[in-house]
Design an enzyme around this catalytic site. Structure first.
Site, PDB file in Angstrom:
ATOM      1  N   HIS A   1       1.495 -10.223 -13.404  1.00  0.00           N
ATOM      2  CA  HIS A   1       1.680  -9.317 -14.542  1.00  0.00           C
ATOM      3  C   HIS A   1       2.032 -10.066 -15.838  1.00  0.00           C
ATOM      4  O   HIS A   1       2.742 -11.071 -15.817  1.00  0.00           O
ATOM      5  CB  HIS A   1       2.795  -8.306 -14.238  1.00  0.00           C
ATOM      6  CG  HIS A   1       4.123  -8.963 -14.061  1.00  0.00           C
ATOM      7  ND1 HIS A   1       4.977  -9.203 -15.101  1.00  0.00           N
ATOM      8  CD2 HIS A   1       4.737  -9.469 -12.958  1.00  0.00           C
ATOM      9  CE1 HIS A   1       6.055  -9.815 -14.670  1.00  0.00           C
ATOM     10  NE2 HIS A   1       5.932  -9.995 -13.357  1.00  0.00           N
TER      11      HIS A   1
ATOM     12  N   HIS B   1     -10.040 -22.547 -16.322  1.00  0.00           N
ATOM     13  CA  HIS B   1     -10.452 -22.372 -14.922  1.00  0.00           C
ATOM     14  C   HIS B   1      -9.194 -22.360 -14.057  1.00  0.00           C
ATOM     15  O   HIS B   1      -8.465 -23.351 -14.008  1.00  0.00           O
ATOM     16  CB  HIS B   1     -11.384 -23.519 -14.528  1.00  0.00           C
ATOM     17  CG  HIS B   1     -11.893 -23.442 -13.125  1.00  0.00           C
ATOM     18  ND1 HIS B   1     -12.850 -24.302 -12.642  1.00  0.00           N
ATOM     19  CD2 HIS B   1     -11.588 -22.625 -12.079  1.00  0.00           C
ATOM     20  CE1 HIS B   1     -13.111 -24.007 -11.373  1.00  0.00           C
ATOM     21  NE2 HIS B   1     -12.347 -23.003 -11.007  1.00  0.00           N
TER      22      HIS B   1
HETATM   23  C1  LIG Z   1      -5.026 -34.501 -10.651  1.00  0.00           C
HETATM   24  C2  LIG Z   1      -6.475 -34.958 -10.645  1.00  0.00           C
HETATM   25  C3  LIG Z   1      -7.240 -34.222 -11.755  1.00  0.00           C
HETATM   26  C4  LIG Z   1      -6.430 -36.436 -10.929  1.00  0.00           C
HETATM   27  O1  LIG Z   1      -7.703 -36.969 -10.825  1.00  0.00           O
HETATM   28  P1  LIG Z   1      -7.958 -38.473 -11.326  1.00  0.00           P
HETATM   29  O2  LIG Z   1      -7.681 -38.525 -12.789  1.00  0.00           O
HETATM   30  O3  LIG Z   1      -9.329 -38.859 -10.873  1.00  0.00           O
HETATM   31  O4  LIG Z   1      -6.799 -39.296 -10.643  1.00  0.00           O
HETATM   32  P2  LIG Z   1      -6.848 -40.338  -9.436  1.00  0.00           P
HETATM   33  O5  LIG Z   1      -7.600 -39.774  -8.261  1.00  0.00           O
HETATM   34  O6  LIG Z   1      -7.284 -41.637 -10.010  1.00  0.00           O
HETATM   35  O7  LIG Z   1      -5.307 -40.429  -9.028  1.00  0.00           O
HETATM   36  C5  LIG Z   1      -4.338 -40.961  -9.887  1.00  0.00           C
HETATM   37  C6  LIG Z   1      -2.993 -40.926  -9.170  1.00  0.00           C
HETATM   38  O8  LIG Z   1      -2.569 -39.581  -9.034  1.00  0.00           O
HETATM   39  C7  LIG Z   1      -2.402 -39.225  -7.658  1.00  0.00           C
HETATM   40  N1  LIG Z   1      -2.913 -37.858  -7.505  1.00  0.00           N
HETATM   41  C8  LIG Z   1      -4.180 -37.457  -7.715  1.00  0.00           C
HETATM   42  N2  LIG Z   1      -4.286 -36.124  -7.526  1.00  0.00           N
HETATM   43  C9  LIG Z   1      -3.061 -35.709  -7.168  1.00  0.00           C
HETATM   44  C10 LIG Z   1      -2.559 -34.432  -6.840  1.00  0.00           C
HETATM   45  N3  LIG Z   1      -3.347 -33.332  -6.860  1.00  0.00           N
HETATM   46  N4  LIG Z   1      -1.261 -34.316  -6.543  1.00  0.00           N
HETATM   47  C11 LIG Z   1      -0.451 -35.427  -6.516  1.00  0.00           C
HETATM   48  N5  LIG Z   1      -0.886 -36.676  -6.841  1.00  0.00           N
HETATM   49  C12 LIG Z   1      -2.171 -36.794  -7.161  1.00  0.00           C
HETATM   50  C13 LIG Z   1      -3.208 -40.258  -6.886  1.00  0.00           C
HETATM   51  O9  LIG Z   1      -2.700 -40.425  -5.582  1.00  0.00           O
HETATM   52  C14 LIG Z   1      -3.039 -41.480  -7.749  1.00  0.00           C
HETATM   53  O10 LIG Z   1      -1.762 -42.015  -7.494  1.00  0.00           O
HETATM   54  P3  LIG Z   1      -1.495 -43.612  -7.561  1.00  0.00           P
HETATM   55  O11 LIG Z   1      -1.784 -44.016  -8.985  1.00  0.00           O
HETATM   56  O12 LIG Z   1      -0.046 -43.751  -7.182  1.00  0.00           O
HETATM   57  O13 LIG Z   1      -2.447 -44.223  -6.599  1.00  0.00           O
HETATM   58  C15 LIG Z   1      -7.208 -34.640  -9.302  1.00  0.00           C
HETATM   59  O14 LIG Z   1      -6.784 -35.502  -8.274  1.00  0.00           O
HETATM   60  C16 LIG Z   1      -7.018 -33.225  -8.838  1.00  0.00           C
HETATM   61  O15 LIG Z   1      -6.031 -32.830  -8.208  1.00  0.00           O
HETATM   62  N6  LIG Z   1      -8.049 -32.393  -9.173  1.00  0.00           N
HETATM   63  C17 LIG Z   1      -8.075 -31.004  -8.818  1.00  0.00           C
HETATM   64  C18 LIG Z   1      -9.272 -30.727  -7.917  1.00  0.00           C
HETATM   65  C19 LIG Z   1      -9.436 -29.249  -7.665  1.00  0.00           C
HETATM   66  O16 LIG Z   1      -8.479 -28.527  -7.468  1.00  0.00           O
HETATM   67  N7  LIG Z   1     -10.667 -28.792  -7.694  1.00  0.00           N
HETATM   68  C20 LIG Z   1     -10.972 -27.402  -7.531  1.00  0.00           C
HETATM   69  C21 LIG Z   1     -12.443 -27.193  -7.748  1.00  0.00           C
HETATM   70  S1  LIG Z   1     -12.850 -25.491  -7.769  1.00  0.00           S
END
Ligand SMILES: CC(C)(COP(=O)(O)OP(=O)(O)OC[C@H]1O[C@@H](n2cnc3c(N)ncnc32)[C@H](O)[C@@H]1OP(=O)(O)O)[C@@H](O)C(=O)NCCC(=O)NCCS
Length: 207
Positions: free
Chosen positions: A136, A145
């Protein structure tokens, strides 16, 4: 929705397919078609009965309305401006629960099992994905998104072009500014006031 309209989905990727599926379930369109900015993706069918056609002829169709179904917020914003917000149609899956007292912007998608509660306001060309909850009095900005199973507690304010990852949560009354990415599973326990990438429990800035 106008029952006399053809619906053209712009975006022939996975999200476009999800929107096409919802539009067919929603019903009431004379036809559902699809197109894409990439000519290589403009042949065949997106789903059975949803023909893909060239971009120029598709956007020139009279009596058509459009739904921009591309994943990138910037691309969704650009395409929304190119088509014109007045020609956009929202697609709401019949298995979503949208309060009659909520506002859903032009060209927004609400997927199956999503909930949009009373007095929530969702902007233009926004995605409320499967199982997401907008409680709400929340306000969700344009081109944002809210990914599957993410949830906004009551009276949360989310800016424009925000990506809230799958299963992320925002505690009641907080705000997230424009152009923020919140990682999957994050819990936002304090308002976010700077654009960037945030993740973890509690959510902290990564970039
Ligand atoms: C947060 C996010 C955007 C980061 O992506 P990125 O910029 O490519 O980052 P990386 O994969 O290089 O990770 C960087 C660091 O963050 C950490 N990390 C990445 N995603 C994380 C998450 N969701 N929660 C906690 N830590 C996360 C990694 O372990 C890494 O840690 P380190 O530096 O200690 O090794 C991505 O991991 C994410 O969660 N995307 C959401 C995906 C999603 O929900 N999609 C839905 C589609 S409908």
């Amino acid at each position: 929705m106008d029952a006399k309209n053809i619906l053209v989905i712009v975006g022939a990727g996975g999200h476009g397919r999800v929107v096409a599926d919802a539009a067919l379930a929603q019903g009431g369109w004379t036809r559902v078609a699809a197109t894409d900015g990439d000519p290589a993706r403009c042949a065949g069918e997106l789903l059975p009965g949803v023909a893909l056609q060239g971009y120029e002829p598709a956007v020139a169709l009279r009596d058509a309305v459009f739904h921009v179904a591309v994943g990138s917020a910037r691309a969704r914003e650009h395409e929304t401006h190119a088509i014109g917000a007045q020609r956009l149609a929202a697609v709401i899956h019949p298995a979503a629960t949208v309060s009659p007292f909520a506002e859903i912007g032009a060209g927004t998608f609400v997927a199956a099992q999503a909930v949009v509660a009373p007095r929530a306001k969702v902007g233009v060309s926004t995605i409320v994905n499967h199982g997401a909850v907008i409680d709400h009095d929340c306000v969700v900005g344009d081109y944002t998104h809210i990914a599957p199973q993410a949830s906004l507690s009551g009276a949360v304010r989310i800016g424009a072009r925000v990506f809230l990852g799958s299963g992320a949560r925002v505690l009641p009354g907080l705000s997230v500014c424009d152009d923020v990415v919140v990682g999957a599973g994050a819990v936002v326990i304090a308002s976010i006031t700077e654009p960037g990438v945030y993740a973890g429990v509690p959510a902290r800035r990564l970039k």
